[in-house]
Design a protein around this motif. Structure first.
Motif, mmCIF file in Angstrom:
data_model
loop_
_atom_site.group_PDB
_atom_site.id
_atom_site.type_symbol
_atom_site.label_atom_id
_atom_site.label_comp_id
_atom_site.label_asym_id
_atom_site.label_seq_id
_atom_site.Cartn_x
_atom_site.Cartn_y
_atom_site.Cartn_z
ATOM 1 N N ARG A 142 0.831 -1.210 0.000
ATOM 2 C CA ARG A 142 0.000 0.000 0.000
ATOM 3 C C ARG A 142 0.864 1.257 0.000
ATOM 4 N NH1 ARG A 142 -4.295 0.755 4.789
ATOM 5 N NH2 ARG A 142 -5.074 -1.188 3.856
ATOM 6 N N ARG A 165 2.247 1.837 -3.411
ATOM 7 C CA ARG A 165 1.247 2.377 -4.340
ATOM 8 C C ARG A 165 0.979 3.857 -4.070
ATOM 9 N NH1 ARG A 165 -2.510 -0.657 -2.973
ATOM 10 N NH2 ARG A 165 -3.734 0.748 -1.677
ATOM 11 N N VAL A 216 4.330 4.719 -6.789
ATOM 12 C CA VAL A 216 3.900 4.117 -8.047
ATOM 13 C C VAL A 216 3.964 5.114 -9.205
ATOM 14 C CG1 VAL A 216 1.442 4.641 -7.766
ATOM 15 C CG2 VAL A 216 2.144 2.624 -9.069
ATOM 16 N N GLU A 223 -4.319 -5.770 -2.048
ATOM 17 C CA GLU A 223 -3.386 -4.657 -2.223
ATOM 18 C C GLU A 223 -2.569 -4.827 -3.502
ATOM 19 O OE1 GLU A 223 -3.324 -1.984 -0.516
ATOM 20 O OE2 GLU A 223 -4.589 -2.551 1.179
ATOM 21 N N THR A 247 -2.699 -2.317 -6.772
ATOM 22 C CA THR A 247 -1.450 -1.668 -7.171
ATOM 23 C C THR A 247 -1.123 -1.950 -8.632
ATOM 24 O OG1 THR A 247 -0.640 -1.888 -4.901
ATOM 25 C CG2 THR A 247 0.990 -1.416 -6.603
#
Length: 279
Positions: free
Chosen positions: A130, A133, A137, A167, A171
């Protein structure tokens, strides 16, 4: 004729010698000799007994365990015990949010190392994905993007944790929406029926974030429609007497309404009649 006693062995007229006789101790011809046992050598006997007892004592001493060489009793780490107890004191959402806050300030290299650390718990690994991301990301370059996609796919396929799976799917879609939307959305929608309330809430929240992005694409709406229609068609017998949908069914109905809004009403005839009354 002269008789000999039984203790005397006759050797008259014979060249044979008793096997037990010592060399050079031949009996006179025509006479016998008395077989006697050799005298016992007491010195050798006591030396043999002494060596035997010494060897036995040495072997016993080597096999014995001294207090210094005895393995120490390993005590449990109090921090690890508190972490295990925390699993029962806090719910899944609090654990995920807590680890997310803990790792939010981690650097890129640290996050990459943590994603490859098999010793992390499912909560820690899901929180690490998480953080990646949310923080990194968008900054991932082309070369790093391919390696990260490969790593996330490995985690998705190997991890049995639904937290890690949700998750990782979200992502991957965030990294390449066009490439992974068709592959990940059906599995994400199936998580809406998961028995764990946190998994259900995470999946529904991420799905809502996806459909809220503009512009709405008919390709994505068709994927959502087909996935939900398949699930509802298989459970249509349970929907016959449903007048007020429950929380999990309401989530699917909301996503279904969004897809119909994008696609149009021409797909309504594909739905089971039990579902049309709930729209």
């Amino acid at each position: 004729m002269k008789r000999y006693s039984k203790s005397v062995i006759a050797t008259v007229g014979s060249d044979q010698r008793p096997a037990c006789r010592q060399a050079g101790s031949e009996a006179p011809p025509g006479r016998g000799f008395v077989a006697k046992s050799a005298p016992r050598n007491d010195t050798c006997y006591f030396v043999f007994v002494f060596l035997f007892l010494f060897a036995a004592n040495s072997a016993w001493t080597d096999d014995s365990v001294s207090p210094e060489s005895a393995p120490a009793v390993q005590e449990q780490d109090p921090m690890a015990m508190r972490e295990e107890e925390a699993l029962f004191l806090f719910d899944d959402q609090e654990l995920l949010d807590g680890y997310t806050q803990k790792y939010r300030d981690a650097a890129w290299d640290e996050i990459i190392q943590m994603l490859g650390d098999e010793s992390l718990s499912a909560y820690q690994l899901a929180a690490t994905i998480r953080v990646f991301r949310q923080e990194f990301v968008k900054e991932t370059v082309a070369m790093d993007k391919k390696s990260m996609e490969r790593l996330l796919l490995q985690l998705l396929n190997r991890s049995p944790s639904p937290f890690v799976q949700v998750e990782a799917m979200d992502t991957l879609i965030a990294m390449d929406r066009y490439k992974y939307f068709r592959a990940m959305i059906p599995s994400m929608i199936q998580k809406l029926d998961h028995y764990n309330d946190t998994v259900n809430a995470l999946a529904f929240d991420y799905l809502n974030q996806m459909i809220a992005q503009e512009p709405a694409r008919s390709r994505e709406a068709q994927i959502v429609f087909n996935s939900i229609n398949k699930i509802l068609f298989l459970s249509r017998n349970h929907l016959t007497n449903v007048k007020e949908p429950g929380p999990r069914l309401s989530q699917k109905i909301k996503l279904l309404r969004w897809s119909i809004k994008v696609l149009g009403t021409e797909d309504l005839n594909k739905l089971p009649k039990e579902v049309i009354g709930l729209l």
